[in-house]
Design a protein around this motif. Structure first.
Motif, PDB file in Angstrom:
ATOM      1  N   LEU A   1       0.848  -1.145   0.076  1.00  0.00           N
ATOM      2  CA  LEU A   1      -0.012   0.198   0.029  1.00  0.00           C
ATOM      3  C   LEU A   1       0.599   1.416  -0.015  1.00  0.00           C
ATOM      4  CD1 LEU A   1      -2.438  -1.082   2.584  1.00  0.00           C
ATOM      5  CD2 LEU A   1      -3.128  -0.520   0.151  1.00  0.00           C
ATOM      6  N   GLY A   2       2.101   1.253  -0.056  1.00  0.00           N
ATOM      7  CA  GLY A   2       3.262   2.268   0.182  1.00  0.00           C
ATOM      8  C   GLY A   2       3.315   2.864   1.292  1.00  0.00           C
ATOM      9  N   VAL A   3       3.306   2.262   2.417  1.00  0.00           N
ATOM     10  CA  VAL A   3       3.370   2.523   3.770  1.00  0.00           C
ATOM     11  C   VAL A   3       4.938   2.124   4.088  1.00  0.00           C
ATOM     12  CG1 VAL A   3       2.569   2.405   6.210  1.00  0.00           C
ATOM     13  CG2 VAL A   3       1.128   2.511   4.324  1.00  0.00           C
ATOM     14  N   ARG A   4       5.760   3.189   4.694  1.00  0.00           N
ATOM     15  CA  ARG A   4       6.880   2.724   5.111  1.00  0.00           C
ATOM     16  C   ARG A   4       6.891   1.744   6.129  1.00  0.00           C
ATOM     17  NH1 ARG A   4       9.608   8.042   7.402  1.00  0.00           N
ATOM     18  NH2 ARG A   4       7.578   8.219   8.473  1.00  0.00           N
ATOM     19  N   THR A   5       7.675   0.787   6.162  1.00  0.00           N
ATOM     20  CA  THR A   5       7.644  -0.432   7.082  1.00  0.00           C
ATOM     21  C   THR A   5       9.097  -0.413   7.825  1.00  0.00           C
ATOM     22  OG1 THR A   5       8.479  -2.095   5.667  1.00  0.00           O
ATOM     23  CG2 THR A   5       6.202  -1.415   5.906  1.00  0.00           C
ATOM     24  N   LEU A   6       8.854  -0.774   9.224  1.00  0.00           N
ATOM     25  CA  LEU A   6      10.055  -1.265   9.995  1.00  0.00           C
ATOM     26  C   LEU A   6       9.873  -2.910  10.299  1.00  0.00           C
ATOM     27  CD1 LEU A   6      12.767  -1.343  11.515  1.00  0.00           C
ATOM     28  CD2 LEU A   6      11.595  -0.423  13.391  1.00  0.00           C
ATOM     29  N   ALA A   7      10.404  -3.716   9.300  1.00  0.00           N
ATOM     30  CA  ALA A   7      10.175  -5.252   9.327  1.00  0.00           C
ATOM     31  C   ALA A   7      11.190  -5.769  10.424  1.00  0.00           C
ATOM     32  CB  ALA A   7      10.485  -5.543   8.005  1.00  0.00           C
ATOM     33  N   LEU A   8      10.395  -6.627  11.399  1.00  0.00           N
ATOM     34  CA  LEU A   8      11.444  -7.428  12.088  1.00  0.00           C
ATOM     35  C   LEU A   8      11.304  -8.907  11.864  1.00  0.00           C
ATOM     36  CD1 LEU A   8       9.703  -6.218  15.437  1.00  0.00           C
ATOM     37  CD2 LEU A   8      11.709  -5.090  14.146  1.00  0.00           C
TER      38      LEU A   8
END
Length: 135
Positions: A63-70
């Protein structure tokens, strides 16, 4: 580094426990309350999504949202978010991509410290979204 004006929405299975720990009117738990469509609408409006290697993370990234992926017992280069505006934290690399199937796969997630997450969140929140990121 996190603005007091931000509203935090927790939408995950352990969210009720997290909300109990966070004594703030800015924290709202929607765990188990939303349909898939409602969840997608919520994620599409987020400025940042923090989560593990889950469908919610990938939907937010799409959806184009910035993510911090763990990332714990999977390899981010295989299933990590694609595109700009995403950051991955992995403190312990599994020997195989599917180590989540093993009994001790959780140790990789446990290796991610609160400090690592807070530092990365601070950096992401202080950055301007990269070109190509909707938010």
């Amino acid at each position: 580094f996190v603005s007091n004006a931000l509203k935090r929405v927790i939408r995950a299975a352990p969210a009720r426990k997290l909300c109990d720990l966070a004594v703030s009117p800015r924290v709202v738990s929607l765990a188990g309350e939303l349909t898939l469509g409602q969840s997608l609408a919520l994620w599409s409006r987020a400025g940042l999504f923090l989560g593990g290697d889950t469908g919610a993370l990938h939907a937010s990234a799409a959806l184009g949202v910035r993510t911090l992926a763990l990332f714990g017992p999977t390899w981010p280069e295989v299933t990590g978010p694609v595109g700009v505006g995403h950051r991955v934290i992995q403190a312990s690399r599994p020997a195989a991509h599917d180590e989540y199937r093993s009994a001790d796969g959780g140790r990789h997630m446990a290796a991610i410290s609160e400090g690592m997450v807070l530092d990365a969140l601070g950096e992401l929140l202080s950055e301007q979204p990269a070109e190509g990121v909707i938010r």
